[in-house]
Enzyme design. Structure first.
Site, mmCIF file in Angstrom:
data_model
loop_
_atom_site.group_PDB
_atom_site.id
_atom_site.type_symbol
_atom_site.label_atom_id
_atom_site.label_comp_id
_atom_site.label_asym_id
_atom_site.label_seq_id
_atom_site.Cartn_x
_atom_site.Cartn_y
_atom_site.Cartn_z
ATOM 1 C CB SER B 59 -0.883 -0.021 1.254
ATOM 2 O OG SER B 59 -1.493 1.220 1.440
ATOM 3 C CD GLU B 60 2.159 1.021 -3.889
ATOM 4 O OE1 GLU B 60 0.909 1.073 -3.783
ATOM 5 O OE2 GLU B 60 2.750 0.003 -4.270
ATOM 6 C CD GLN B 82 8.097 -4.272 -5.070
ATOM 7 O OE1 GLN B 82 7.237 -4.751 -5.786
ATOM 8 N NE2 GLN B 82 8.397 -4.773 -3.892
ATOM 9 C CG ASP B 85 6.359 2.342 -13.421
ATOM 10 O OD1 ASP B 85 6.168 2.456 -14.629
ATOM 11 O OD2 ASP B 85 7.505 2.174 -12.935
ATOM 12 C CE1 TYR B 86 2.973 -0.651 -10.787
ATOM 13 C CE2 TYR B 86 4.823 -1.695 -9.692
ATOM 14 C CZ TYR B 86 3.920 -1.650 -10.732
ATOM 15 O OH TYR B 86 3.951 -2.607 -11.717
ATOM 16 C CB ILE B 87 5.214 7.023 -6.788
ATOM 17 C CG1 ILE B 87 5.559 7.792 -5.508
ATOM 18 C CG2 ILE B 87 4.949 7.948 -7.966
ATOM 19 C CD1 ILE B 87 6.914 8.482 -5.554
ATOM 20 C CG PHE B 88 1.082 7.648 -10.193
ATOM 21 C CD1 PHE B 88 1.673 8.899 -10.138
ATOM 22 C CD2 PHE B 88 1.445 6.811 -11.233
ATOM 23 C CE1 PHE B 88 2.596 9.306 -11.095
ATOM 24 C CE2 PHE B 88 2.359 7.207 -12.197
ATOM 25 C CZ PHE B 88 2.937 8.458 -12.121
ATOM 26 N N PRO B 89 -0.543 5.902 -6.147
ATOM 27 C CG PRO B 89 -0.957 3.607 -5.945
ATOM 28 C CD PRO B 89 -0.007 4.592 -6.581
ATOM 29 C CG HIS B 129 7.369 -3.157 -14.110
ATOM 30 N ND1 HIS B 129 6.284 -3.706 -14.738
ATOM 31 C CD2 HIS B 129 7.328 -3.614 -12.831
ATOM 32 C CE1 HIS B 129 5.626 -4.473 -13.883
ATOM 33 N NE2 HIS B 129 6.234 -4.432 -12.722
HETATM 34 C C1 TPP Z 1 0.532 -0.588 -6.994
HETATM 35 C C2 TPP Z 1 1.585 -1.631 -7.079
HETATM 36 N N1 TPP Z 1 2.513 -1.718 -6.122
HETATM 37 C C3 TPP Z 1 3.477 -2.663 -6.191
HETATM 38 C C4 TPP Z 1 3.527 -3.548 -7.230
HETATM 39 C C5 TPP Z 1 4.637 -4.600 -7.318
HETATM 40 N N2 TPP Z 1 4.051 -5.933 -7.087
HETATM 41 C C6 TPP Z 1 3.629 -6.698 -8.098
HETATM 42 S S1 TPP Z 1 2.863 -8.097 -7.568
HETATM 43 C C7 TPP Z 1 3.146 -7.703 -5.949
HETATM 44 C C8 TPP Z 1 2.682 -8.628 -4.874
HETATM 45 C C9 TPP Z 1 1.245 -8.980 -5.032
HETATM 46 O O1 TPP Z 1 0.898 -9.920 -4.071
HETATM 47 P P1 TPP Z 1 -0.587 -10.459 -3.962
HETATM 48 O O2 TPP Z 1 -1.544 -9.337 -3.999
HETATM 49 O O3 TPP Z 1 -0.647 -11.338 -2.765
HETATM 50 O O4 TPP Z 1 -0.812 -11.293 -5.291
HETATM 51 P P2 TPP Z 1 -0.095 -12.629 -5.750
HETATM 52 O O5 TPP Z 1 1.124 -12.237 -6.514
HETATM 53 O O6 TPP Z 1 0.202 -13.439 -4.556
HETATM 54 O O7 TPP Z 1 -1.080 -13.308 -6.642
HETATM 55 C C10 TPP Z 1 3.806 -6.485 -5.850
HETATM 56 C C11 TPP Z 1 4.237 -5.851 -4.593
HETATM 57 C C12 TPP Z 1 2.538 -3.414 -8.203
HETATM 58 N N3 TPP Z 1 2.507 -4.229 -9.265
HETATM 59 N N4 TPP Z 1 1.576 -2.474 -8.109
#
Ligand code: TPP
Ligand code: TPP
Ligand code: MG
Ligand code: MG
Lengths: 408, 338, 338, 408
Positions: B59-60, B82, B85-89, B129
């Site tokens: 949760s950004e 991470q 691209d995910y800084i927007f939330p 990414h």
């Molecule tokens: C908004 C956002 N933040 C971070 C990421 C990087 N990321 C991709 S998958 C993931 C983990 C996801 O875990 P989960 O929701 O449990 O799904 P699973 O891979 O286990 O199916 C992360 C942190 C992303 N894609 N999007």
């Protein structure tokens, strides 16, 4: 309950302007009914508290049940005084707003107990992340009314240096964190502040408030989730005053109660009568004690009613029955505490009148003093050079240039 | 001195900061036990403890907001997003809260938060990414913005950023983590040991924010770049018949306008190179400032070589990525106006 | 034809759209029964039904995301963000999702969403009721961006925006809702009936996106503005001894570069005026494009008159708000270079 | 449970590399134990389902209890076939990724039942908003493997035109909405899509999936809240596979269950064995029927285990015990359905071998075909001019100029 849908379902409030207020759907448990778990009780065993309503003051104005915090009369009178002062202050400021002395105002009418009772149940070191609807916390911690007013009339002594609209107080000395207009943002920030206490091994707690409407923001979810995961010493309150500007809580909540949202994260979750000073005090004290013992966060739904317009920009007769507040079964927090004090023989009408008079005078005197530091229309305001201060700790070159361009 | 890549330099900076200041805490998605998806925090939890380097929920917005709360309450948080691209939330918490906190409270409250976040493309990361969102943050008063281009700067600038009492958005071009990259994806990958920036002191040091660095001196055209594009610009400059002065801005805000102006007043020509889309990218701001400051010295319009105004593609990445060739063409164009 | 202010013009556009297309739905905070805090949707729920014009939970991210889902599934949503200061919780859904949906799906999916949102200052709204965040959206490929300056345009442009199959961020300067405002806050408030833009057809009509409008012809300096600043620029132009051509951009993206270039090639001088902070504001982009297109015609650097690089203040609003005087000074500065 | 805190509490998983897998804290109700409410039952009466676990297949591979969907053998065999195909496809693609034929890959190992059983319980008109972990939905709806592969190897026939990384499928014909990497964003979009169905009075439903990690995003909260308020015909699933890259679910959830979060919004909330094809099918069918009847949304926690690495970019032996999946008590969804089919006399090892062989050949043949349209390394790719398409419906002037600048 089965029915074919024809189009989108959009919830509506029980009554609109021109209709009779309708609280018939409300289930109000009796005072004293809700059980009080041990401070270190298991959250999974307290689900009931999220669907019930903690009430201490009964119909005869007596304090009943396990949740009675057994406060001494002096404390109760202090609470009454704060609430009354808040109401008088609000009235005065709103009147002044109407005459153009403030650019904007928002009252706490009907919700005075929230800031006052909850604030009184805390320690000064506990850090407050309020919304705009809990200015009363400042009264509890003894802020000078003149300072509050100087902010509200945006003069040169506004300690926020004229950067924000009125009622967006900040008061570091009182551990009262700067209020911002985007609703809900303070909720997860409070969790971070609480984590900092935990990190240092300090016993203090953080506390925050959002409204029923605001509970729909992402920040709400972040707060409650992070608070649960890290067992942060924080108290998270949703003040359900049933309205978010013109939006009735039926649009904010799909079912269940706001308090039920805490259950979902494994937090103790308590629904409390927000117009019952004693109940609010007790619940907050319980939550604070739990947090201090390292047992983590508590989630509280404070059930109340917004007695006034949302703000001076708004006319509630356009969207709700005029007399809805008067029909609201949980009444007026000031009247209820007053009645209780009278019922236990610690207050009377004469004292009340005298107190009202004293507080009225205090507010009027304070306002006179505040105006000595300037007014919204005439100034003096903070000097124009302050426009460029505090963007960064030290002035950056491009801002220096811009300041010089403005000639200040 | 040691040989480090950017991952190691960042790690070393964080390690040093954790040692020196007990208020420094580090958190983000997968940064704790695992040490981050790019391994920048590898080993730090084991060394400094679970409470100082820890994982967060995904949760950004939550990460940003607890960072602010911690900052308000005396800590010095370093949060990882991470991918940028995910800084927007977290955009609301960053722009409306973090950036404005000191101002709106009349200086009473502030939060010395640093966000580290990998940015940019060149890794076949596609749409989500590869973004370079730095300009959004430069338009938000109250924030400082840094983009690094080599290990030495990464450690020195990160140390300063974390110790700064203002919030800093700290971009780490992920294509540079393991070695310099000059845009030639057909060449064998290089390591940092062939680059002077790969020499990094193991001890504490700082590089001030707001000081650009001339990475290649020259006379006829000024090339402005940051992050990965510094290497592309340098390579293009080396191949170009024109004498180019290449400047690595390092910090976009505060901006080292003096260094830029000094160079452009000398050369009279300027090419700005960035990976982000062109429209309203930081290149526009630089072009405008250069025109303001060097109007009478400019011999040609400031050229911009940028990502196209499209989302970042996957398969056609190299058609999107600003290439040495495009930079050379721009240099040549500025020289045409002679 | 009728006399309308912007509130009424927006209302009339929405009313017409609801009549003509059953896929149009309107929602947002307080827009339903109450008709919006600025009353732009007044009466529409009563007329068109609860399911077509409705209140939402207080959640800009939720509003944006359901709008996208509805758009994917055949509706044409018009969502209101109560103040543009509050669009940031929806930033991820807008920039990463809405803007990129058509692209990332190879054209299979799109969402024809329009966001209406009141922007700008001049109403003593302080920090969080005064922002002008338009440039963020111009940097996001896939979005169109409109800022209106009068009732006639508001209705015509909103109609086009809603019917556009691309997403549009539609800014309504709240200071203009009830009357034109030229920056002179000491003067009595004006009504739209004194302005030609106050004449609005009651029927359906469209104004294409991407066409700027010359609102005052002139020879020596081009003034570019949008929203409230169109009126400030016009007033400054009228007071200035210099002959100014004032252009209302109306749509920032697509941008009517042709109209801008035509004017600047004629005048050789340009002042851009906007309310948003200076650094990385849209003025920088315009200055850069003008330099690119009109380098040899420019007699002076493009001037920018903008909000300062600070958050928007409350008490010192008029020190922040770009004034006629500041515009006139900028005009004079461009003329000095003669 | 009382203890003074010393510093910040940070949850940890039960076991790390080098330690024995530990599922001893897991409470697994027996198959058939969970009650099945009427489709139009009152959500407030179903809270138990959020803390229990719907299971149909018992230890002897028999289908038991009210939730048994009583599927015919043909349907079960189809399910088995799809799951097997998905696994073989995944294996093949992952292998190809290792040899550089794909830039990236992600498997569904251990979670095949999620997409297959849930997908099969729906109608083709129902709209799917999956995460990257439900590519199997495409198999259920009969997508040509060659098309899926062409996307994954990023060649000229990729219908996403090379805009995204592999496994980010889009397939409008199959009502499978374009997957995007930012996690969770699709969840509330599905609610909007469902609202559109309701708006038009159509009976279709929308369905979406997020992971346990993703449930922490604001989008999660938006989805569930809006779904509840507007009674949207949507099925919202949290696939709790216990890991979010390296982050164990203990960091994602403060207490209670993921399913409990649905309760908080008044939604029917069901926790289901995610490796039990029959249970998943039944629960999804129940939720879909409820939605079609205009009774609104259902929230489902699908409890499973991520058998593989997060993606090809990741090495799980760095953060969890190597053999954790093998110790996972709910087993392998394919093995379990296979055992059930055998137990009811509808399947045998010979048939299984034959099926495996057939599917292997299908995958190999499809891949050959896919490569005919180009490969990641050699192309042909979509022409460079496509770079500028689909940013807007029609090309805008500035993009035309940029396209021309690139000379395409
Ligand atoms: C908004 C956002 N933040 C971070 C990421 C990087 N990321 C991709 S998958 C993931 C983990 C996801 O875990 P989960 O929701 O449990 O799904 P699973 O891979 O286990 O199916 C992360 C942190 C992303 N894609 N999007
Ligand atoms: C992010 C954001 N969106 C919208 C607004 C505009 N707004 C201010 S207060 C308010 C209603 C808040 O209602 P509630 O949370 O119930 O609090 P109450 O006013 O009842 O105390 C709205 C919509 C805002 N300030 N911030
Ligand atoms: Mg409220
Ligand atoms: Mg997971």
């Amino acid at each position: 309950m089965s029915r074919k849908r024809r189009t989108l379902h959009v919830p509506e409030p029980p009554a609109r302007p021109g209709e009779q207020p309708d609280f018939s759907q409300l289930k109000l448990p009796k005072a004293g009914e809700a059980l009080k778990p041990a401070v270190d009780g298991d959250a999974a065993e307290m689900h009931d508290l999220a669907f019930s309503l903690v009430r201490v003051l009964d119909d005869k104005h007596k304090a009943v049940g396990d949740w009675d915090p057994k406060l001494d009369a002096e404390t109760l009178r202090t609470g009454l005084r704060h609430m009354l002062l808040l109401r008088i202050y609000d009235d005065r400021m709103q009147t002044l707003q109407r005459t153009g002395k403030l650019s904007f105002y928002m009252k706490s009418l009907g919700e005075e107990a929230v800031a006052i009772a909850q604030g009184m149940a805390l320690r000064d070191e506990d850090i407050l992340f309020p919304s705009y609807r809990q200015p009363g916390l400042q009264l509890v911690r003894g802020r000078d009314l003149v300072d509050m007013m100087c902010h509200c009339i945006s003069n040169q002594r506004d300690n926020a240096k004229g950067r924000q609209m009125p009622v967006h107080y900040t008061w570091r000395e009182g551990n009262f964190v700067s209020i911002s207009s985007p609703v809900g943002t303070q909720f997860p920030q409070a969790v971070g502040a609480a984590m900092a206490f935990a990190y240092r091994g300090e016993e203090n707690v953080a506390i925050s408030w959002v409204g029923d409407g605001t509970a729909a923001e992402g920040d709400f979810h972040y707060a409650i989730n992070f608070a649960a995961v890290y067992r942060a010493p924080v108290i998270l309150n949703v003040v359900n005053n049933q309205w978010a500007i013109s939006t009735h809580m039926n649009i904010s909540i799909g079912g269940a109660t706001f308090a039920a949202r805490g259950i979902a994260y494994g937090l103790p979750s308590i629904r409390v009568d927000g117009n019952d000073f004693l109940a609010l005090y007790a619940v907050t004290q319980w939550a604070a004690e739990r947090a201090r013992q390292g047992l983590g966060a508590t989630f509280i739904e404070v059930f109340t009613y917004r007695g006034e317009a949302h703000s001076t920009s708004d006319d509630p007769t356009r969207y709700r029955p005029k007399n809805e507040w008067k029909s609201w079964p949980l009444g007026d927090p000031i009247e209820r505490l007053k009645a209780h004090l009278k019922a236990i023989g610690e207050w009377d009408n004469k004292k009340h009148k005298a107190l009202e008079k004293e507080l009225n005078e205090l507010v009027i005197k304070s306002y006179k003093k505040a105006e000595e530091f300037g007014t919204l229309d005439e100034g003096p305001y903070p000097p124009a050079s302050t426009l460029f201060e505090d963007v960064y700790k030290n002035e950056l070159p491009h801002l220096r240039k811009q300041r010089q361009q403005l000639g200040v | 001195m040691a040989q480090m890549n950017i991952v190691q330099a960042v790690n070393s900076a964080l390690d040093t900061l954790l040692e020196r200041d007990e208020n420094v805490v580090i958190f983000g998605e997968d940064v704790g036990y695992f040490g981050g998806v790019f391994r920048c925090t590898d080993g730090l939890q084991a060394k400094h403890g679970l409470h100082r380097v820890f994982d967060t929920p995904l949760s950004e917005g939550g990460i940003a907001s607890i960072a602010i709360g911690m900052g308000i309450n005396g800590l010095r948080p370093v949060a990882e997003i991470q991918f940028s691209d995910y800084i927007f939330p977290a955009f609301d918490q960053i722009t409306n809260e973090l950036a404005k906190l000191r101002y709106r409270s009349g200086g009473e409250y502030w939060a010395p938060v640093t966000f580290r976040t990998p940015c940019g493309g060149g890794i076949r990361g596609g749409h989500y990414h590869s973004q370079s969102p730095e300009v959004y943050f430069t338009h938000t008063p109250g924030l400082k913005v840094v983009v690094v281009s080599n290990p030495y700067d990464a450690k020195g600038l990160l140390t300063t950023a974390v110790e700064d009492d203002d919030p800093v958005i700290f971009f780490e071009p992920k294509r540079l983590y393991n070695g310099p990259f000059d845009g030639d994806h057909t060449a064998a990958a290089k390591k940092w040991d062939t680059h002077p920036g790969g020499e990094v002191p193991e001890d504490y040091y700082r590089i001030p924010l707001g000081e650009a660095k001339v990475v290649a001196p020259g006379d006829d055209v000024t090339l402005l770049a940051w992050g990965t594009m510094v290497h592309v610009a340098q390579a293009a400059a080396a191949r170009s018949p024109t004498s180019c002065e290449v400047i690595d801005l390092r910090s976009l805000l505060p901006l080292d306008l003096e260094a830029i102006v000094a160079s452009v007043q000398k050369t009279g020509r300027c090419v700005v190179v960035h990976e982000a889309p062109r429209t309203s990218g930081y290149g526009g701001e630089l072009a405008a400032q250069i025109m303001e400051e060097c109007f009478w010295q400019l011999e040609a319009p400031v050229e911009r070589v940028t990502g196209w105004d499209t989302p970042y593609p996957h398969t056609l990445e190299w058609e999107y990525f600003p290439s040495q060739e495009r930079v050379m063409e721009a240099i040549a164009r500025t020289m045409e106006n002679n």
